[in-house]
Scaffold this motif. Structure first.
Motif, mmCIF file in Angstrom:
data_model
loop_
_atom_site.group_PDB
_atom_site.id
_atom_site.type_symbol
_atom_site.label_atom_id
_atom_site.label_comp_id
_atom_site.label_asym_id
_atom_site.label_seq_id
_atom_site.Cartn_x
_atom_site.Cartn_y
_atom_site.Cartn_z
ATOM 1 N N ILE A 1 14.254 3.727 -7.685
ATOM 2 C CA ILE A 1 14.344 4.797 -6.699
ATOM 3 C C ILE A 1 14.536 4.288 -5.295
ATOM 4 O O ILE A 1 14.754 5.058 -4.392
ATOM 5 N N ILE A 2 14.457 2.968 -5.107
ATOM 6 C CA ILE A 2 14.666 2.514 -3.740
ATOM 7 C C ILE A 2 15.779 1.486 -3.640
ATOM 8 O O ILE A 2 16.207 1.153 -2.553
ATOM 9 N N ASP B 1 -4.377 7.841 -7.927
ATOM 10 C CA ASP B 1 -3.676 6.645 -7.457
ATOM 11 C C ASP B 1 -2.477 6.269 -8.317
ATOM 12 O O ASP B 1 -1.525 5.673 -7.838
ATOM 13 N N SER C 1 -0.455 2.862 -3.618
ATOM 14 C CA SER C 1 0.140 1.834 -2.766
ATOM 15 C C SER C 1 0.202 2.283 -1.307
ATOM 16 O O SER C 1 0.739 1.563 -0.474
ATOM 17 N N LEU C 2 -0.329 3.468 -1.001
ATOM 18 C CA LEU C 2 -0.257 3.963 0.376
ATOM 19 C C LEU C 2 -1.491 3.540 1.176
ATOM 20 O O LEU C 2 -2.535 3.258 0.619
ATOM 21 N N SER C 3 -1.342 3.578 2.495
ATOM 22 C CA SER C 3 -2.490 3.303 3.367
ATOM 23 C C SER C 3 -3.373 4.554 3.438
ATOM 24 O O SER C 3 -2.962 5.636 3.033
ATOM 25 N N ALA D 1 1.315 -1.646 4.779
ATOM 26 C CA ALA D 1 2.017 -0.407 4.479
ATOM 27 C C ALA D 1 3.479 -0.700 4.164
ATOM 28 O O ALA D 1 4.065 -0.129 3.243
ATOM 29 N N SER E 1 3.763 -2.245 0.810
ATOM 30 C CA SER E 1 3.499 -1.348 -0.309
ATOM 31 C C SER E 1 4.756 -0.609 -0.737
ATOM 32 O O SER E 1 4.877 -0.182 -1.867
ATOM 33 N N ALA E 2 5.718 -0.484 0.186
ATOM 34 C CA ALA E 2 6.943 0.208 -0.187
ATOM 35 C C ALA E 2 7.616 -0.503 -1.350
ATOM 36 O O ALA E 2 8.282 0.101 -2.171
ATOM 37 N N LEU F 1 6.312 -1.530 -3.876
ATOM 38 C CA LEU F 1 5.674 -1.251 -5.153
ATOM 39 C C LEU F 1 6.271 -0.044 -5.866
ATOM 40 O O LEU F 1 5.986 0.193 -7.018
ATOM 41 N N ALA F 2 7.106 0.703 -5.167
ATOM 42 C CA ALA F 2 7.748 1.825 -5.845
ATOM 43 C C ALA F 2 8.672 1.291 -6.921
ATOM 44 O O ALA F 2 9.142 0.157 -6.850
ATOM 45 N N ALA F 3 8.896 2.110 -7.943
ATOM 46 C CA ALA F 3 9.774 1.674 -9.017
ATOM 47 C C ALA F 3 11.132 1.313 -8.422
ATOM 48 O O ALA F 3 11.634 2.019 -7.545
ATOM 49 N N GLN G 1 6.794 6.551 -4.853
ATOM 50 C CA GLN G 1 5.911 5.415 -5.037
ATOM 51 C C GLN G 1 4.508 5.917 -5.320
ATOM 52 O O GLN G 1 4.109 6.986 -4.853
ATOM 53 N N PRO G 2 3.745 5.138 -6.117
ATOM 54 C CA PRO G 2 2.403 5.594 -6.457
ATOM 55 C C PRO G 2 1.531 5.709 -5.214
ATOM 56 O O PRO G 2 1.640 4.912 -4.284
ATOM 57 N N GLN H 1 -1.796 7.497 5.212
ATOM 58 C CA GLN H 1 -0.708 8.099 4.434
ATOM 59 C C GLN H 1 -1.273 8.944 3.291
ATOM 60 O O GLN H 1 -0.752 10.015 2.989
ATOM 61 N N ARG I 1 8.882 4.693 2.274
ATOM 62 C CA ARG I 1 10.245 4.377 1.901
ATOM 63 C C ARG I 1 10.708 5.313 0.791
ATOM 64 O O ARG I 1 11.843 5.729 0.754
#
Lengths: 310, 433
Positions: free
Chosen positions: B31-32, A125, A175-177, B20, B23-24, B26-28, A171-172, A180, A167
Motif C-alpha cells: 500500500i505504500i 493495535d 505502529s503509530l505514535s 513516527a 513506523s511508516a 511498517l505498513a504493508a 498501517q497498523p 496519532q 504515510r
C-alpha cells in the motif's frame, strides 16, 4: 456529520484557544441553557456510603471545550463515566438536547452521539487505521466488507480534521505514535457523528509535539460545533485549550465558568481546598463547597450560585 | 497563569518524530510502494523490524528439505512428495482449526480427540448411510463439541486452556465409549467402509483433471487480485504496483505447475501406474480459500482479529465478543472434524489408539511455526498450511531416515520452540522499533 457552515453560526471562527470576548458571550449564553447540548441537573452518585458526586449542575455547550479538573478522587472519572453511560446517576437528571435521558450503557450514549475517547482502550493495535475507525460498524457490500468505501471515508474524515501525517492509513495502529493514536480515536468518534466527545487525559504520556497535535485537534473539533469535555491533570493544557473550566472538589462542583476567570493558581486553590479568594471578577465571593457539610442544600446552592455568577 | 512548559530535551522530540517516520515503514508494502524495487526495500525493512511474515517458515522449509534430501535421496522423490502432501493434510487442517482460537489469544487442546470423534461418527454412519451424510454427521458432532466448549469458556469466563484440557480427557473417554458402542470393527478399531471416504486421501484426479483444476484455481485467484487492484484504482486509492501483483500471480502459477507436475509423474509401478493430484489437496485448498475469505472479508473475521488485538476495544466498539468467541471455538471444532475424517481416511480406519495429544500439539506447532501469533491478533490460515507442511516434512523425513518416535517428537519440539522464540524476538523488535 457536522458541516462547517453549521459551526459558523454557533461559534466565532478562530475561537479554539483562549476565548475571545465574543466567545465569552457565547459561553455565558450557554450557562443560561440556550446552547446547552448536555445539562446535568443536581446529579449525584454514591458507591455504598461513599458519595462520589453530589449536586452537580453542569452545562456542556456545543462548540466549546469544557475542561473538568480536580484532584485524585474528586469525582472526575465518575462524572465522565456517568456522562458516557457506564454508570447511572443515583440522583438528579441528565438532559440531552433539552430532553431528559437515561443512559444504561455506553452503547446508549453512543447512539445519542456521546463518544468517549480513552487513550489506551479504544484501539486494536493489530488492525490498521481504517479497520479501527470502522470497528463495529463496517460497511458491507455484496456480503463482504466494503474496504474501498471505508478507506475513502476514513481518508476524508482524517483530512477534514487535518491532523494525520501518516504515510498510509493502512498501517497498523500499533505502529503509530501516542498523538496519532489519539487522533485516530477522535476521528473515529467524529466519523460516527458524535456531538459530544469526552476525552480522558488526552495528553497524558504524550511528548510536547504530540501534545500540540492533540490540543490542535481538540480545537478543531470545537470549530466543527462538537462539544468537547476534557479531563486533564495538566493545567497548562487546560488553560491552552479549554473555553470553560469546571473544578471538582470532593465530589462537588467547586466552580465553573469561562477559562478567562481562572488562572492556574486559582484552579489549584479550588482543586485542593474547594475555594479560592482570587477568583477573577467574582463579585459574590468565592464559591464554597464545604466538605464537612456533606449533602447540605446550602453548600450546593453556593456552588450553583458561584457557577451562575461567573 | 503559568506559561512555562516543562520541555523534554529536544533530542527526545526528534526521536519521537524519527520513530513516527520509521513506523511508516511498517505498513504493508503493497500500500505504500510505487515500484517493485521500493516494495522489496519496504519488505526488507519490515523483516528487520520484526514483521517477517511467512519468511522464516519458508526458509525453514527449504532448510528441512535440503537436509533430508542430503541424508536420504528418497525424500524428494515424486512418490514421497505426494505422500508428504497427503500425510500433512490432517496436520494442516488441525492447524487451521487452531488458528481460529489462536487469533483470539486462546488455545484448544481438545481438537485431536475431537477430530477422532468426528471420524468415529463418520465411520459408524458410513455403514448405513451415503458417504455425504456420514461426513456431515461427523462434522455436526465436532461442531457441537466445539460449541459446548466455546460456550463454557465464554459464558462462564473459564480459561480455555483448562476447559479444553478437560475436553481432551473427556473426549478420549467419549471416543472409547463411542467405538465400543458402535458395534462395528474389532479391538477398538472401526474400518472406513465407504470407498469414497477412503478415496479422499487415496484417490487421485486424472492427470488432465489435475491440470484443469489447479490452473482454474490460479486463474480465478489471479483475476480476483487484478479486479481488486482495478477497483481500488478506480476509487482513487493507493494500488499495489502492477509488477508486484504480477509477481504474486506468477508465484502462484509456478507453485501450481510444480504440484501438478510432481503429482502427474508416475509414482506407482510401470505396470500399475499411479498418477494425478490426490483429492485431499483439493479439500485443503478449499478449506484454505473458504476460511481465508471468512477471516479476511467478513465482519466475523474482522472481529476475530479485533478481539485478539484488544478485546476491550472491540467490546466498546459494540462487537458481541461472547458470540464471536463462541463461534470461533465452534468453527475450530468443525475444522477439526474435517481433519479427523481426512486422518481416518488415510489410515482406512479410526481407532481408540489415536494419539490425540500428539495431534493437537502438532497442530499448535504447525500454526505457530507458520507464523500465527500465540497471544492473538496476528496470523492467517496460510500460516497453518506452511507450518503443517514443516511438521509433516520433519515427520516424514525422520521416518525415511529410520528414526523412531522418540527423536521425531524431540525434533518437532525443538522446531516449535524455535518458532515461538522467533515470534517472541520479532515482537520485541516491533516494540523497540
Amino acid at each position: 456529520m457536522t458541516t462547517p457552515s453549521a459551526s459558523d453560526g454557533a461559534r466565532p471562527a478562530g475561537a479554539g484557544r483562549a476565548p475571545s470576548p465574543a466567545a465569552l458571550g457565547n459561553a455565558a449564553a450557554a450557562d443560561e441553557g440556550q446552547q446547552s447540548l448536555l445539562r446535568l441537573h443536581q446529579v449525584g452518585k454514591n458507591f455504598g456510603p461513599v458519595q462520589a458526586l453530589a449536586g452537580i449542575d453542569l452545562d456542556i455547550p456545543a462548540g466549546l471545550v469544557t475542561a473538568i479538573v480536580g484532584d485524585n478522587g474528586a469525582g472526575k472519572t465518575t462524572l465522565i463515566k456517568t456522562i458516557s453511560g457506564i454508570w447511572q446517576p443515583d440522583h438528579g437528571e441528565i438532559v440531552w438536547m433539552g430532553r431528559p435521558i437515561h443512559l444504561h450503557s455506553p452503547r446508549d450514549a453512543a447512539k445519542l452521539g456521546i463518544a468517549t475517547v480513552y487513550q489506551d482502550l479504544a484501539l486494536c493495535d493489530n488492525l490498521d487505521i481504517v479497520q479501527n475507525m470502522f470497528l463495529g460498524r463496517e460497511a458491507i457490500r455484496h456480503w463482504q466488507l466494503d474496504e474501498n468505501s471505508m478507506e475513502l471515508s476514513a481518508k476524508q474524515t482524517l483530512s477534514d480534521l487535518a491532523v494525520m501525517s501518516v504515510r498510509s492509513i493502512r498501517q497498523p495502529v500499533g505502529s503509530l505514535s501516542g498523538g496519532q493514536r489519539q487522533a485516530v480515536a477522535v476521528a473515529k468518534a467524529v466519523m460516527q457523528e458524535a456531538k459530544l466527545v469526552v476525552m480522558d487525559e488526552p495528553t497524558a504520556a504524550l511528548g510536547v509535539t504530540q501534545t500540540r497535535v492533540v490540543l490542535d485537534l481538540i480545537g478543531r473539533l470545537a470549530r466543527r460545533n462538537i462539544a468537547v469535555v476534557v479531563i486533564s491533570h495538566n493545567l497548562n493544557d487546560v488553560m491552552a485549550v479549554a473555553d470553560r473550566v469546571a473544578v471538582l472538589h470532593l465530589g462537588r462542583l467547586a466552580a465553573v465558568g469561562p477559562t478567562s476567570r481562572f488562572d492556574t493558581q486559582v484552579i489549584v486553590d479550588l482543586m485542593t481546598t474547594g475555594a479560592s479568594t482570587r477568583l477573577r471578577g467574582d463579585a459574590a465571593g468565592s464559591p464554597s463547597a464545604d466538605p464537612g457539610n456533606g449533602g447540605s442544600q446550602q453548600s450546593q446552592d453556593n456552588a450553583l450560585n458561584a457557577g451562575e455568577a461567573l | 497563569m503559568s506559561t512555562d512548559v516543562h520541555e523534554p530535551p529536544p533530542d527526545a522530540v526528534a526521536q519521537a518524530d524519527a520513530a513516527a517516520a520509521e513506523s511508516a515503514g511498517l505498513a504493508a508494502p503493497e500500500i505504500i510502494a510505487n515500484s517493485l524495487g521500493e516494495y522489496a526495500r519496504i519488505w526488507a525493512k519490515r523483516v528487520r523490524n520484526g514483521e517477517s511474515g511467512a519468511l522464516p517458515v519458508i526458509l525453514g522449509l527449504v532448510a528441512i528439505v535440503v537436509y533430508f534430501q542430503v541424508r536420504s535421496s528418497l525424500f524428494l522423490s515424486t512418490g514421497n512428495l505426494v505422500n508428504l502432501l497427503v500425510q500433512g493434510a490432517p496436520f494442516i487442517l488441525l492447524g487451521m482449526a487452531e488458528v481460529f482460537v489462536l487469533l483470539l489469544g486462546e488455545i484448544d487442546l481438545s481438537i485431536g480427540y475431537g477430530g477422532a470423534i468426528g471420524a468415529t461418527v463418520t465411520a459408524w454412519l458410513a455403514f448405513s448411510t451415503p458417504w455425504w451424510i456420514a461426513i456431515l454427521g461427523g462434522l455436526a458432532a465436532t461442531t457441537v463439541l466445539g460449541a459446548i466448549l466455546g460456550t463454557l469458556i465464554t459464558r462462564l469466563g473459564l480459561p480455555s486452556f483448562v476447559v479444553t484440557l478437560a475436553g481432551f480427557l473427556g473426549f478420549e473417554g467419549l471416543l472409547i465409549e463411542l467405538v465400543a458402542r458402535s458395534g462395528h470393527g474389532t479391538g477398538g478399531t472401526i474400518p472406513i467402509s465407504n470407498s469414497i471416504i477412503v478415496d479422499l486421501t487415496s484417490g487421485n484426479l486424472t492427470p488432465v483433471a489435475s491440470w484443469i483444476v489447479i490452473m482454474a484455481v490460479v486463474v480465478v485467484a489471479g483475476v480476483f487480485m487484478i479486479l481488486r487492484d482495478r477497483r481500488r484504482r478506480l476509487s482513487g486509492l493507493v494500488t499495489p504496483p502492477v509488477s508486484v501483483t504480477a509477481l504474486k500471480i506468477a508465484t502462484m502459477a509456478v507453485a501450481g505447475v510444480v504440484v501438478v507436475l510432481v503429482s502427474n509423474t508416475n509414482r506407482g509401478l510401470a505396470t500399475t501406474p499411479l498418477r494425478g493430484l490426490p483429492w485431499v489437496v483439493l479439500v485443503v485448498l478449499g478449506m484454505l480459500m473458504l476460511w481465508t475469505a471468512l477471516l479476511g472479508r467478513t465482519r466475523f473475521g474482522r472481529y476475530i482479529y479485533a478481539i485478539g488485538g484488544n478485546a476491550e476495544a472491540a467490546r466498546r466498539a459494540g462487537v458481541n465478543v461472547i458470540m464471536i468467541r463462541t463461534l470461533a471455538f465452534t468453527l475450530c471444532g468443525m475444522t477439526a472434524g474435517v481433519a479427523g475424517i481426512v486422518y481416518a481416511s488415510r489410515l482406512g480406519s479410526i481407532s481408540t489408539d489415536v494419539d490425540g495429544g500428539q495431534l493437537v500439539l502438532f497442530a499448535v506447532a504447525g500454526a505457530v511455526i507458520g507464523g500465527t501469533h500465540l497471544f492473538g491478533g496476528r496470523g492467517k490460515m496460510l500460516n497453518a498450511v506452511l507450518g503443517g507442511l514443516v511438521v509433516a516434512a520433519i515427520y516424514n523425513g525422520l521416518y525415511l531416515l529410520g528414526l523412531q518416535a522418540a527423536p521425531t517428537d524431540m525434533v518437532t519440539a525443538l522446531v516449535l520452540l524455535a518458532a515461538v522464540t522467533v515470534d517472541a524476538l520479532a515482537r520485541r523488535g516491533r516494540r523497540s522499533a
